[in-house]
Design an enzyme around this catalytic site. Structure first.
Site, PDB file in Angstrom:
ATOM      1  N   ASP A  30       0.942  -1.163  -0.074  1.00 50.14           N
ATOM      2  CA  ASP A  30      -0.168  -0.023  -0.031  1.00 50.14           C
ATOM      3  C   ASP A  30       0.986   1.159  -0.085  1.00 50.14           C
ATOM      4  O   ASP A  30       1.949   1.293   0.483  1.00 50.14           O
ATOM      5  CB  ASP A  30      -0.984  -0.058   1.355  1.00 50.14           C
ATOM      6  CG  ASP A  30      -1.895   1.060   1.040  1.00 50.14           C
ATOM      7  OD1 ASP A  30      -2.453   1.290   0.044  1.00 50.14           O
ATOM      8  OD2 ASP A  30      -2.418   1.564   2.146  1.00 50.14           O
ATOM      9  N   GLY A  33      -0.094   5.613  -4.361  1.00 42.91           N
ATOM     10  CA  GLY A  33      -0.856   6.688  -4.672  1.00 42.91           C
ATOM     11  C   GLY A  33      -0.223   8.058  -4.103  1.00 42.91           C
ATOM     12  O   GLY A  33       0.306   8.843  -4.386  1.00 42.91           O
ATOM     13  N   HIS A  47       2.111   3.411  -9.302  1.00 42.82           N
ATOM     14  CA  HIS A  47       1.644   2.128  -9.512  1.00 42.82           C
ATOM     15  C   HIS A  47       2.880   1.788 -10.312  1.00 42.82           C
ATOM     16  O   HIS A  47       3.269   0.407 -10.087  1.00 42.82           O
ATOM     17  CB  HIS A  47       0.708   1.949 -10.253  1.00 42.82           C
ATOM     18  CG  HIS A  47      -0.805   2.384  -9.317  1.00 42.82           C
ATOM     19  ND1 HIS A  47      -0.953   1.887  -8.002  1.00 42.82           N
ATOM     20  CD2 HIS A  47      -1.813   3.330  -9.644  1.00 42.82           C
ATOM     21  CE1 HIS A  47      -2.234   2.198  -7.461  1.00 42.82           C
ATOM     22  NE2 HIS A  47      -2.470   3.259  -8.384  1.00 42.82           N
ATOM     23  N   SER A  75      -7.660  -5.334  -5.114  1.00 43.95           N
ATOM     24  CA  SER A  75      -8.835  -5.989  -4.182  1.00 43.95           C
ATOM     25  C   SER A  75     -10.127  -5.727  -5.110  1.00 43.95           C
ATOM     26  O   SER A  75     -10.392  -5.179  -5.887  1.00 43.95           O
ATOM     27  CB  SER A  75      -8.947  -5.110  -3.129  1.00 43.95           C
ATOM     28  OG  SER A  75      -9.555  -4.004  -3.402  1.00 43.95           O
ATOM     29  N   ASN A  78     -11.147  -2.474  -5.170  1.00 43.46           N
ATOM     30  CA  ASN A  78     -10.472  -1.520  -5.815  1.00 43.46           C
ATOM     31  C   ASN A  78     -11.113  -1.174  -7.200  1.00 43.46           C
ATOM     32  O   ASN A  78     -10.730  -0.180  -8.064  1.00 43.46           O
ATOM     33  CB  ASN A  78      -9.112  -1.969  -6.400  1.00 43.46           C
ATOM     34  CG  ASN A  78      -8.109  -1.766  -4.946  1.00 43.46           C
ATOM     35  OD1 ASN A  78      -7.137  -2.469  -4.789  1.00 43.46           O
ATOM     36  ND2 ASN A  78      -8.174  -0.796  -4.271  1.00 43.46           N
ATOM     37  N   ARG A 198       2.214  -4.809   6.269  1.00 42.57           N
ATOM     38  CA  ARG A 198       1.460  -3.878   5.346  1.00 42.57           C
ATOM     39  C   ARG A 198       2.227  -2.859   5.467  1.00 42.57           C
ATOM     40  O   ARG A 198       2.628  -2.089   6.364  1.00 42.57           O
ATOM     41  CB  ARG A 198       0.180  -3.460   6.079  1.00 42.57           C
ATOM     42  CG  ARG A 198      -0.695  -2.185   5.132  1.00 42.57           C
ATOM     43  CD  ARG A 198      -2.035  -2.204   5.521  1.00 42.57           C
ATOM     44  NE  ARG A 198      -2.486  -1.285   4.587  1.00 42.57           N
ATOM     45  CZ  ARG A 198      -3.976  -1.137   4.194  1.00 42.57           C
ATOM     46  NH1 ARG A 198      -4.759  -2.245   4.880  1.00 42.57           N
ATOM     47  NH2 ARG A 198      -4.445  -0.401   3.305  1.00 42.57           N
TER      48      ARG A 198
HETATM   49  C1  IPE Z   1      -5.425  -2.682  -0.034  1.00 42.95           C
HETATM   50  O1  IPE Z   1      -5.063  -1.122  -0.274  1.00 42.95           O
HETATM   51  C2  IPE Z   1      -5.447  -3.296  -1.386  1.00 42.95           C
HETATM   52  C3  IPE Z   1      -4.024  -3.459  -1.942  1.00 42.95           C
HETATM   53  C4  IPE Z   1      -3.007  -3.116  -1.425  1.00 42.95           C
HETATM   54  C5  IPE Z   1      -4.045  -4.067  -3.446  1.00 42.95           C
HETATM   55  P1  IPE Z   1      -6.269  -0.356  -0.421  1.00 42.95           P
HETATM   56  O2  IPE Z   1      -5.495   0.993  -0.532  1.00 42.95           O
HETATM   57  O3  IPE Z   1      -7.457  -0.467  -1.562  1.00 42.95           O
HETATM   58  O4  IPE Z   1      -6.990  -0.229   1.137  1.00 42.95           O
HETATM   59  P2  IPE Z   1      -7.767   0.750   1.867  1.00 42.95           P
HETATM   60  O5  IPE Z   1      -9.009   1.560   0.760  1.00 42.95           O
HETATM   61  O6  IPE Z   1      -6.715   1.798   2.505  1.00 42.95           O
HETATM   62  O7  IPE Z   1      -8.423   0.226   2.954  1.00 42.95           O
HETATM   63  C1  IPE Z   2      -1.901   0.170  -3.215  1.00 41.47           C
HETATM   64  O1  IPE Z   2      -1.479   1.588  -3.187  1.00 41.47           O
HETATM   65  C2  IPE Z   2      -1.877  -0.276  -4.775  1.00 41.47           C
HETATM   66  C3  IPE Z   2      -3.312  -0.769  -5.093  1.00 41.47           C
HETATM   67  C4  IPE Z   2      -4.310  -0.570  -3.973  1.00 41.47           C
HETATM   68  C5  IPE Z   2      -3.703  -1.212  -6.108  1.00 41.47           C
HETATM   69  P1  IPE Z   2      -2.413   2.577  -3.327  1.00 41.47           P
HETATM   70  O2  IPE Z   2      -3.157   3.041  -4.847  1.00 41.47           O
HETATM   71  O3  IPE Z   2      -3.654   2.344  -2.553  1.00 41.47           O
HETATM   72  O4  IPE Z   2      -2.154   3.923  -2.733  1.00 41.47           O
HETATM   73  P2  IPE Z   2      -2.482   5.084  -1.740  1.00 41.47           P
HETATM   74  O5  IPE Z   2      -2.852   4.029  -0.538  1.00 41.47           O
HETATM   75  O6  IPE Z   2      -3.647   5.591  -2.164  1.00 41.47           O
HETATM   76  O7  IPE Z   2      -1.350   5.779  -1.185  1.00 41.47           O
HETATM   77 MG    MG Z   3      -4.239   2.485  -0.559  1.00 43.70          MG
END
Ligand code: IPE
Ligand code: IPE
Ligand code: MG
Length: 259
Positions: A30, A33, A47, A75, A78, A198
Site C-alpha cells: 500500500d 498513490g 503504481h 482488491s 479497488n 502492510r
Molecule cells: C489494499 O489497499 C489493497 C491493495 C493493496 C491491493 P487499499 O488502498 O485498497 O486499502 P484501503 O482502501 O486503504 O483500506
Molecule cells: C496500493 O497503493 C496499490 C493498490 C491498491 C492497487 P494505493 O493505490 O492504495 O496507494 P494509496 O494508499 O492511495 O497511497
Molecule cells: Mg491504499
C-alpha cells in the site's frame, strides 16, 4: 535499525513454525498513490514504481530464504476507483508478467493468482493461465498474487462451493468442519501466512486473507510501497522472529514455572 551480524544471518534462513517449513510472508502493498502525490506526480507513476518494488522484493524474498510470498495486487473493492486508474493497474499486471514471466519460470518460481476470475478480461485471463501453466512444475519459491481478491468474497465463494456439493448430494452439512471449509478457499492448499506486512502507514487488513490470517503476526512498516525492498523485508522478518506465537496456548516458560 542496524542489523547485527548474528541477527542478519538468522534472517537469511527464516523458518516457519510448522516443523521446518519455509516461511510464508504476505504483503499488503500500500501507498503507491501517496508516494506519487508526494512527488507531484499522477497516481499511475506510483503504481509503476510499485511494480519495480515488487520485482525487488520477490528477488529479495528468494535470497532471504522465504518459501512463499503472497502479495495483494488488486482488491475486489479497488474496482470502485476511477476507471483510468483501474485500467492502469490492469495494464501493469499484464506488463509485469510479460516482462518477468520468463525469468520467474527459469528461476524455479511457481506463480499462482488467487481471487475471482470473473470480471477479468480475456487477455488478462490468458496471461494468468499462462503464468500458472508455465510455472506449474516449479517448487523453489511460491509467488501468489492476490488479484481481484477480497477475503469476504473468497469466504462467500467457498461457502457457495460447499453448498453446491450438498445440493448435488456429494456432501452433507454435518461434514463441514474448518479443514473441509478451508479446502474450498482460493488459497488452498497453501499454508496460512506466518506474517502479514502492510506498508503505507495504515493499520488495517482491507479485506486481505481474512480466514488465513487468524494467527498471522501483523507487521506494519511505515514506508510507501514504491520505496520498499529487500532491506525492509529483512527487518520485518527479524521483527517476526522476535515475536512469540502462542496459538492460544500459554508460553513455554509459564508452563515450566507452573510446574
Ligand atoms: C489494499 O489497499 C489493497 C491493495 C493493496 C491491493 P487499499 O488502498 O485498497 O486499502 P484501503 O482502501 O486503504 O483500506
Ligand atoms: C496500493 O497503493 C496499490 C493498490 C491498491 C492497487 P494505493 O493505490 O492504495 O496507494 P494509496 O494508499 O492511495 O497511497
Ligand atoms: Mg491504499
Amino acid at each position: 535499525m542496524s542489523l547485527s551480524e548474528g541477527a542478519a544471518s538468522r534472517a537469511l534462513r527464516p523458518q516457519g513454525p510448522a516443523g521446518g517449513e519455509a516461511l510464508h510472508v504476505a504483503i499488503i502493498m500500500d501507498g503507491n498513490g501517496r508516494w506519487a502525490k508526494q512527488r507531484g506526480l499522477p497516481r499511475a507513476f506510483g503504481h509503476r514504481a510499485g511494480v519495480a518494488a515488487l520485482r525487488r522484493t520477490v528477488e529479495g524474498a528468494e535470497a532471504l530464504g522465504v518459501g512463499r510470498l503472497t502479495v495483494f495486487g488488486f482488491s475486489t473493492e479497488n474496482w470502485t476507483r476511477p476507471q483510468r486508474e483501474v485500467s492502469e493497474i490492469l495494464g501493469l499486471m499484464k506488463a509485469y508478467f510479460a516482462s518477468d514471466l520468463g525469468r520467474l519460470e527459469r528461476g524455479g518460481v511457481r506463480v499462482r493468482i488467487i481471487g475471482r476470475r470473473e470480471n477479468l478480461s480475456s487477455d488478462l485471463l490468458a496471461i494468468v493461465d499462462e503464468a500458472e501453466a508455465r510455472t506449474a512444475k516449479n517448487e523453489k519459491f511460491h509467488l501468489q498474487v492476490a488479484f481481484n481478491y477480497g477475503g469476504r468474497a473468497d469466504i462467500a465463494d467457498a461457502a457457495r462451493r460447499f453448498a453446491r456439493e450438498v445440493e448435488e448430494g456429494r456432501a452433507r452439512a454435518s461434514d463441514l468442519d474448518e479443514q473441509r471449509f478451508e479446502a474450498q478457499l482460493s488459497t488452498a492448499p497453501a499454508p496460512a501466512p506466518d506474517l502479514v506486512i502492510r506498508t503505507g502507514c495504515e493499520r488495517r487488513l482491507s479485506n486481505f486473507l481474512l480466514w488465513e490470517c487468524a494467527y498471522a503476526e501483523l507487521i506494519f512498516q511505515d514506508v510507501y510501497w514504491p520505496d520498499y525492498g529487500p532491506d525492509h523485508l529483512r527487518e520485518a522478518i527479524l521483527e517476526f522472529q522476535s515475536r512469540e506465537r502462542r496459538f492460544g496456548q500459554v508460553a513455554v516458560d509459564d508452563v515450566l514455572a507452573a510446574g
